[in-house]
Design an enzyme around this catalytic site. Structure first.
Site, PDB file in Angstrom:
ATOM      1  N   TRP A  66      47.139  17.356  17.223  1.00  0.00           N
ATOM      2  CA  TRP A  66      46.262  16.215  16.922  1.00  0.00           C
ATOM      3  C   TRP A  66      46.895  14.916  17.381  1.00  0.00           C
ATOM      4  O   TRP A  66      46.218  14.041  17.912  1.00  0.00           O
ATOM      5  CB  TRP A  66      45.908  16.181  15.435  1.00  0.00           C
ATOM      6  CG  TRP A  66      45.179  17.423  15.018  1.00  0.00           C
ATOM      7  CD1 TRP A  66      45.580  18.342  14.096  1.00  0.00           C
ATOM      8  CD2 TRP A  66      43.921  17.912  15.521  1.00  0.00           C
ATOM      9  NE1 TRP A  66      44.674  19.359  14.000  1.00  0.00           N
ATOM     10  CE2 TRP A  66      43.644  19.121  14.856  1.00  0.00           C
ATOM     11  CE3 TRP A  66      43.005  17.441  16.467  1.00  0.00           C
ATOM     12  CZ2 TRP A  66      42.497  19.866  15.111  1.00  0.00           C
ATOM     13  CZ3 TRP A  66      41.856  18.197  16.731  1.00  0.00           C
ATOM     14  CH2 TRP A  66      41.618  19.381  16.056  1.00  0.00           C
ATOM     15  N   ASP A 133      46.773   8.860  11.014  1.00  0.00           N
ATOM     16  CA  ASP A 133      45.746   9.898  10.893  1.00  0.00           C
ATOM     17  C   ASP A 133      46.119  10.701   9.650  1.00  0.00           C
ATOM     18  O   ASP A 133      47.112  11.428   9.649  1.00  0.00           O
ATOM     19  CB  ASP A 133      45.767  10.779  12.151  1.00  0.00           C
ATOM     20  CG  ASP A 133      44.827  11.986  12.041  1.00  0.00           C
ATOM     21  OD1 ASP A 133      44.167  12.142  10.999  1.00  0.00           O
ATOM     22  OD2 ASP A 133      44.776  12.768  13.016  1.00  0.00           O
ATOM     23  N   LYS A 157      38.512  17.873   4.680  1.00  0.00           N
ATOM     24  CA  LYS A 157      39.552  18.624   3.977  1.00  0.00           C
ATOM     25  C   LYS A 157      39.536  18.289   2.485  1.00  0.00           C
ATOM     26  O   LYS A 157      39.225  19.136   1.674  1.00  0.00           O
ATOM     27  CB  LYS A 157      40.946  18.345   4.562  1.00  0.00           C
ATOM     28  CG  LYS A 157      41.311  19.269   5.709  1.00  0.00           C
ATOM     29  CD  LYS A 157      40.781  18.818   7.019  1.00  0.00           C
ATOM     30  CE  LYS A 157      41.322  19.670   8.154  1.00  0.00           C
ATOM     31  NZ  LYS A 157      40.885  19.183   9.448  1.00  0.00           N
TER      32      LYS A 157
HETATM   33  C1  LIG Z   1      45.299  15.909  11.376  1.00  0.00           C
HETATM   34  C2  LIG Z   1      43.970  16.057  12.066  1.00  0.00           C
HETATM   35  N1  LIG Z   1      43.541  15.084  12.886  1.00  0.00           N
HETATM   36  C3  LIG Z   1      42.381  15.176  13.534  1.00  0.00           C
HETATM   37  C4  LIG Z   1      41.555  16.277  13.401  1.00  0.00           C
HETATM   38  C5  LIG Z   1      40.262  16.334  14.134  1.00  0.00           C
HETATM   39  O1  LIG Z   1      39.257  16.087  13.224  1.00  0.00           O
HETATM   40  P1  LIG Z   1      37.710  16.111  13.599  1.00  0.00           P
HETATM   41  O2  LIG Z   1      37.335  17.533  13.828  1.00  0.00           O
HETATM   42  O3  LIG Z   1      37.066  15.514  12.381  1.00  0.00           O
HETATM   43  O4  LIG Z   1      37.508  15.293  14.806  1.00  0.00           O
HETATM   44  C6  LIG Z   1      41.953  17.322  12.548  1.00  0.00           C
HETATM   45  C7  LIG Z   1      41.114  18.509  12.383  1.00  0.00           C
HETATM   46  O5  LIG Z   1      41.453  19.474  11.756  1.00  0.00           O
HETATM   47  C8  LIG Z   1      43.189  17.203  11.877  1.00  0.00           C
HETATM   48  O6  LIG Z   1      43.617  18.187  11.058  1.00  0.00           O
END
Ligand SMILES: Cc1ncc(COP(=O)(O)O)c(C=O)c1O
Length: 321
Positions: A66, A133, A157
């Site tokens: 991520w 994030d 989550k």
């Molecule tokens: C730490 C983190 N950042 C970003 C994301 C991406 O999220 P989204 O699917 O809402 O774009 C996730 C998805 O699991 C994540 O765990």
């Protein structure tokens, strides 16, 4: 789901959701709280679009897939300094020795690495605006909002269903980039519109409101942090005790949200998953890029479920004596 988002009924829902975020996380008044769309992934681009001036640099700590995606998006808008990366160790630990350029526009971290099961136990201090994030551990533990200039998290989550993304933003970091920003990607436009520049994801926000109410009623973030620690300790203790299993991450970086582990003998992984399924334990397979197992023990998961997993690991051990 049928009422207008401009109705006073929905306005009350949105206000309550925002007020609960402010209360539960003790968000100072000089921060705006937004419910946006596009997931955390949209924030990967929206953050640099709004905060990284052309020709300037943003610093990022690379702790997993991520973070890497956030880095790729930032490169579209300016220079990126990756202060450290855990990639060579397959992201099983959080890099701790690094320096952040004081000339960067901001420093971005990922507080919990969902796929690898690592978590920043304390947040780095830097003299520049901090961006986090927190998609996979927001509302799971206490932290100080004012250590950050911007925090974002997909709801799915610990907060509610997919479709809403929480953004907490310090008002005075905006307005510093010279590029034109389309309204739907502009924090300023979203703040001015009170998260209702266009039709917001009303049902997702409603469920977030209910979840935050639930969290408040059970004692707030401090209480859920205690419960989350108990769940994590119970499971890590069994992983460390049981000779068939082993944890995959550096002990000091182990996540309290995503517990990643493997079997000493990989041939036993499918039989273990099969036994787990008979106990009603599903979704235990690790992310496809990592393998093994991942037990996601988010806020909503009761300790009883962790106990079932631990007992299943013990039963499996007896079967393979
Ligand atoms: C730490 C983190 N950042 C970003 C994301 C991406 O999220 P989204 O699917 O809402 O774009 C996730 C998805 O699991 C994540 O765990």
């Amino acid at each position: 789901m049928e009422i207008s988002h401009r109705s006073s009924d929905f306005e009350a829902v949105l206000k309550k959701a925002v007020d609960l975020v402010r209360e539960l996380l003790k968000v100072p008044e000089n921060y705006s709280i937004l419910f946006l769309q596009g997931g955390a992934s949209m924030q990967f681009g929206m953050v640099p679009f709004n905060l990284l001036e052309e020709g300037h640099t943003a610093s990022y700590l690379d702790t997993g897939v991520w973070s890497s995606k956030a880095i790729s998006e930032a490169k579209i808008f300016g220079n990126v300094e990756v202060v450290a990366s855990g990639k060579s160790g397959n992201y099983t630990s959080i890099p701790k020795e690094y320096t952040v350029s004081e000339h960067s526009d901001y420093f971005h971290i990922t507080s919990n690495n969902t796929i690898y099961g690592t978590q920043l136990k304390s947040f780095p201090k830097s003299g520049i605006p901090m961006v986090a994030d927190m998609s996979s551990d927001i509302f799971s533990r206490e932290f100080k909002v004012d250590d950050f200039s911007l925090i974002y998290a997909g709801a799915q989550k610990n907060m509610g269903p997919a479709g809403a993304t929480l953004v907490i933003i310090k008002n005075d970091i905006l307005g510093k980039v010279s590029r034109k920003i389309p309204s739907m990607l502009s924090y300023k436009a979203m703040i001015e519109g009170g998260s209702m520049y266009n039709t917001p994801p009303v049902f997702a926000i409603y469920v977030c409101m209910l979840t935050l109410e639930w969290l408040k009623n059970l004692g707030g973030v401090a209480e859920i942090e205690k419960r989350n620690s108990e769940k994590a300790q119970l499971l890590y203790a069994e992983i460390d005790r049981n000779p068939l299993f082993k944890g995959t991450c550096a002990i000091e970086d182990r996540s309290h949200m995503n517990v990643c582990f493997v079997m000493e003998d990989p041939k036993l992984e499918d039989p273990f998953l099969a036994l787990a399924k008979t106990k009603g334990l599903v979704g235990l397979k690790g992310h496809r890029s990592v393998g093994g197992f991942r037990a996601s023990i988010y806020n909503a998961l009761p300790i009883a479920s962790v106990q079932v997993l631990v007992e299943t690991m013990q039963e499996f051990e007896k079967q393979h004596d």
